[in-house]
Scaffold this motif. Structure first.
Motif, PDB file in Angstrom:
ATOM      1  N   PRO A 323       0.822  -1.211   0.000  1.00  0.00           N
ATOM      2  CA  PRO A 323       0.000   0.000   0.000  1.00  0.00           C
ATOM      3  C   PRO A 323       0.854   1.258   0.000  1.00  0.00           C
ATOM      4  CG  PRO A 323      -0.045  -1.056   2.151  1.00  0.00           C
ATOM      5  CD  PRO A 323       0.659  -1.997   1.236  1.00  0.00           C
ATOM      6  N   ASP A 324       0.344   2.300  -0.644  1.00  0.00           N
ATOM      7  CA  ASP A 324       1.045   3.576  -0.686  1.00  0.00           C
ATOM      8  C   ASP A 324       0.864   4.296   0.654  1.00  0.00           C
ATOM      9  OD1 ASP A 324       1.064   6.679  -1.240  1.00  0.00           O
ATOM     10  OD2 ASP A 324       2.180   5.746  -2.876  1.00  0.00           O
ATOM     11  N   PRO A 325       1.944   4.814   1.251  1.00  0.00           N
ATOM     12  CA  PRO A 325       1.816   5.462   2.557  1.00  0.00           C
ATOM     13  C   PRO A 325       1.265   6.878   2.506  1.00  0.00           C
ATOM     14  CG  PRO A 325       4.083   5.537   1.844  1.00  0.00           C
ATOM     15  CD  PRO A 325       3.349   4.747   0.798  1.00  0.00           C
ATOM     16  N   GLY A 326       1.019   7.409   1.306  1.00  0.00           N
ATOM     17  CA  GLY A 326       0.515   8.770   1.207  1.00  0.00           C
ATOM     18  C   GLY A 326       1.644   9.777   1.075  1.00  0.00           C
ATOM     19  N   PRO A 327       1.294  11.071   1.084  1.00  0.00           N
ATOM     20  CA  PRO A 327       2.320  12.095   0.873  1.00  0.00           C
ATOM     21  C   PRO A 327       3.299  12.190   2.031  1.00  0.00           C
ATOM     22  CG  PRO A 327       0.225  13.103   1.477  1.00  0.00           C
ATOM     23  CD  PRO A 327      -0.052  11.651   1.270  1.00  0.00           C
ATOM     24  N   ARG A 328       4.484  12.633   1.706  1.00  0.00           N
ATOM     25  CA  ARG A 328       5.497  12.837   2.734  1.00  0.00           C
ATOM     26  C   ARG A 328       5.062  13.976   3.652  1.00  0.00           C
ATOM     27  NH1 ARG A 328      11.998  13.415   1.415  1.00  0.00           N
ATOM     28  NH2 ARG A 328      12.720  13.451   3.593  1.00  0.00           N
ATOM     29  N   PRO A 329       5.177  13.818   4.963  1.00  0.00           N
ATOM     30  CA  PRO A 329       4.739  14.882   5.881  1.00  0.00           C
ATOM     31  C   PRO A 329       5.581  16.149   5.715  1.00  0.00           C
ATOM     32  CG  PRO A 329       5.102  12.816   7.056  1.00  0.00           C
ATOM     33  CD  PRO A 329       5.677  12.639   5.693  1.00  0.00           C
ATOM     34  N   GLU A 330       5.008  17.243   6.196  1.00  0.00           N
ATOM     35  CA  GLU A 330       5.761  18.487   6.295  1.00  0.00           C
ATOM     36  C   GLU A 330       6.303  18.643   7.709  1.00  0.00           C
ATOM     37  OE1 GLU A 330       3.287  21.706   5.105  1.00  0.00           O
ATOM     38  OE2 GLU A 330       3.127  21.033   3.014  1.00  0.00           O
ATOM     39  N   ALA A 331       7.390  19.372   7.815  1.00  0.00           N
ATOM     40  CA  ALA A 331       7.988  19.612   9.128  1.00  0.00           C
ATOM     41  C   ALA A 331       6.993  20.329  10.038  1.00  0.00           C
ATOM     42  CB  ALA A 331       9.270  20.419   8.986  1.00  0.00           C
ATOM     43  N   ALA A 332       7.007  19.978  11.313  1.00  0.00           N
ATOM     44  CA  ALA A 332       6.076  20.550  12.272  1.00  0.00           C
ATOM     45  C   ALA A 332       6.580  21.903  12.769  1.00  0.00           C
ATOM     46  CB  ALA A 332       5.900  19.596  13.452  1.00  0.00           C
ATOM     47  N   ALA A 372       5.670   7.464   5.565  1.00  0.00           N
ATOM     48  CA  ALA A 372       5.871   8.077   4.249  1.00  0.00           C
ATOM     49  C   ALA A 372       7.229   8.748   4.109  1.00  0.00           C
ATOM     50  CB  ALA A 372       4.757   9.087   3.968  1.00  0.00           C
ATOM     51  N   ALA A 373       8.115   8.527   5.043  1.00  0.00           N
ATOM     52  CA  ALA A 373       9.489   9.016   4.918  1.00  0.00           C
ATOM     53  C   ALA A 373      10.196   8.243   3.809  1.00  0.00           C
ATOM     54  CB  ALA A 373      10.232   8.824   6.241  1.00  0.00           C
ATOM     55  N   PRO A 374      11.335   8.742   3.323  1.00  0.00           N
ATOM     56  CA  PRO A 374      12.114   7.937   2.376  1.00  0.00           C
ATOM     57  C   PRO A 374      12.507   6.599   3.013  1.00  0.00           C
ATOM     58  CG  PRO A 374      12.953  10.185   2.487  1.00  0.00           C
ATOM     59  CD  PRO A 374      11.958  10.053   3.591  1.00  0.00           C
ATOM     60  N   MET A 375      12.812   5.629   2.177  1.00  0.00           N
ATOM     61  CA  MET A 375      13.200   4.319   2.693  1.00  0.00           C
ATOM     62  C   MET A 375      14.402   4.441   3.628  1.00  0.00           C
ATOM     63  SD  MET A 375      14.028   0.815   0.559  1.00  0.00           S
ATOM     64  CE  MET A 375      12.394   0.823  -0.207  1.00  0.00           C
ATOM     65  N   HIS A 376      14.327   3.761   4.766  1.00  0.00           N
ATOM     66  CA  HIS A 376      15.386   3.853   5.756  1.00  0.00           C
ATOM     67  C   HIS A 376      15.386   2.595   6.620  1.00  0.00           C
ATOM     68  CE1 HIS A 376      11.723   5.469   7.694  1.00  0.00           C
ATOM     69  NE2 HIS A 376      12.234   5.009   8.828  1.00  0.00           N
TER      70      HIS A 376
END
Length: 513
Positions: A323-332, A372-376
């Motif tokens: 499944p797609d995790p959705g958009p990458r979050p923005e910094a808080a 949704a972060a880059p692969m790590h």
């Protein structure tokens, strides 16, 4: 050649080319051999628990063992907490522990200890070399033991005369010990259970939470309607975009019991049956319901990828995209919160980062905000002995060849157990960003105190409080040769994180929470 030179040469022949060291007098001939025989990278740690923790982090990323060099029984004792964690993480490590010369031991000199007995509490393989002629072969056997799938701690005790005496010989590498064979009956049983359509959970641990195994578990789950979770005590998880959006079994007993209550069957893939970290008055030790049936698909010494592939084929499970995790979050922005830090981390971390997580209670909710972060790669404290986050981060950076950014999410109390790691990071110019979560207290213990039905009073709080005097982490890092700055808002934290990711060396952020 002497025994020490045969040891170094035999380690190199077996593929061990990194040694994390804190040597003493009884190891001086080994130190001399490290100087005289080319090929071994030597990394100094200022306390043995740093040394053993670095070896753990190194294995988790490099997937091959390093050697440690520890000074006699007391040096091994100093390193035992992180060897305990490494054993629980199933990391391959070759400990070289110096000891009194064989003829000196009967005189009971001050550093004499029952090193063999101590080593056996944290090692799967222990041997003492008493003759120079045996050292090379014993070293090859130690590496073979450390490499036994999926990895284990091996300890070679080296009396100093076996090191300095002549007669040593270089030993060739011994064949690797691979995974134990799969049990076809276990595969058939798991397939039968999953075809039954009852509430089932596939519980992953060990190498079962790495990429290929995750994809196969998802394929199986989609075919039969099962759920998937990771065990809470998991050393190394592949995470981020392109991986499965796994959640772990919760830490807290009540939350874990609630999360597992609906399952009639639990399929264990390199996982143990879920139990509480601790006992609590009036609560069960096991976290799964009494009616649940447990089924072992793969033990930790078996290949989870092969087991899950066999299960998928037995079920006729078709390929299933993750499944797609959705958009990458923005910094808080605003005041620091666990959710804000997790979102900021996901927004800013570079590709193929490594997270060493010893955030303790503050970080239990990080996962949902970082899918949704880059692969790590995400590394956890596997054995519960605090003080592994900083040395594991240091070893992981070395295991990655200094080419991947390591982000250490670090509670302030447990950081004090192994803060000397910063010195090694500075000396080796390692790309480690340490984020100290500074709340000036052992917050987890306040929760545990309440968990046993008590409210901490003044005496108890004095033992759980890290203020008076406050720990000044920017000054501590500066004294260890690591650049550092303090953040009191998420905007400041984000700016410092981005700045650290642009540097080649270590950086520490003291985040006031």
């Amino acid at each position: 050649m002497n025994g020490a030179k045969s040891l170094v040469n035999s380690l190199l022949q077996s593929g061990v080319d990194t040694c994390f060291a804190n040597p003493g007098t009884s190891e001086m001939h080994f130190v001399a051999a490290l100087d005289q025989v080319p090929g071994m990278r030597c990394v100094l740690g200022l306390q043995e628990n740093i040394v053993t923790g670095m070896a753990d982090g190194y294995f988790r990323i490099a997937r091959k063992p390093a050697a440690t060099l520890l000074h006699c029984g007391p040096g091994l004792a100093n390193g035992m907490a992180n060897l305990h964690n490494a054993r629980r993480a199933r990391s391959g490590i070759v400990n070289i522990v110096g000891d009194q010369a064989t003829y000196h031991r009967p005189f009971d000199a001050p550093l004499t200890a029952d090193t063999d007995a101590m080593a056996r509490t944290v090692s799967s393989w222990v041997r003492t070399s008493t003759r120079a002629q045996d050292v090379g072969g014993d070293a090859a056997a130690a590496v073979q033991a450390a490499n036994a799938f999926p990895g284990q701690v091996a300890t070679l005790i080296l009396p100093s005369d076996a090191s300095w005496n002549e007669g040593g010989a270089v030993a060739a590498a011994l064949p690797a010990i691979g995974p134990a064979p799969l049990d076809p009956h276990a595969v058939d049983n798991a397939a039968r259970v999953l075809r039954g359509g009852k509430n089932a959970l596939i519980l992953l641990a060990g190498r079962g939470v790495l990429g290929a195994s995750q994809a196969l578990a998802w394929r199986v789950a989609q075919a039969c309607g099962a759920d998937i979770r990771a065990d809470y005590v998991t050393a190394h998880v592949a995470r981020g975009r392109g991986t499965l959006q796994l959640e772990r079994v919760p830490y807290g007993t009540d939350q874990a019991i609630a999360a597992l209550a609906r399952y009639d069957h639990i399929i264990l893939v390199c996982a143990k049956p879920p139990v509480g970290f601790f006992a609590y008055p009036g609560k069960p030790s096991t976290q799964y319901p009494a009616h649940a049936q447990l089924h072992v698909l793969a033990r930790p010494d078996q290949d989870p990828e092969a087991a899950l592939l066999a299960l998928a084929e037995s079920l006729g499970a078709p390929e299933a995209p993750l499944p797609d995790p959705g958009p990458r979050p923005e910094a808080a922005s605003g005041a620091p919160t666990p959710e804000g830090l997790a979102r900021t981390l996901a927004a800013l971390m570079p590709e193929q980062a490594i997270v060493s997580d010893e955030s303790i209670s503050y970080g239990r909710g990080f996962y949902p905000h970082t899918h949704a972060a880059p692969m790590h790669d995400w590394l956890h404290l596997a054995g519960g002995a605090i003080g592994d986050g900083m040395p594991v981060a240091t070893g992981a950076a070395l295991g990655a060849g200094g080419k991947r950014r390591v982000i250490n999410l670090q509670a302030d109390g447990s950081a004090m157990y192994s803060l000397q790691s910063l010195w090694t990071q500075g000396r080796e110019r390692l790309p480690v960003t340490t984020i100290i979560l500074n709340n000036r207290k052992y917050n987890i213990l306040i929760g545990e105190y309440q968990g046993v039905g008590a409210t901490p009073g003044p005496t108890a709080m004095s033992m759980l409080d890290l203020g008076n005097p406050d720990l000044k982490w920017v000054s501590i890092a500066d004294g260890m040769g690591v650049e550092a700055a303090r953040a009191t808002t998420m905007e400041q934290c984000a700016d410092l994180m981005a700045r650290s990711f642009r540097t080649d060396g270590p950086f520490l952020i003291e985040l006031m929470i």
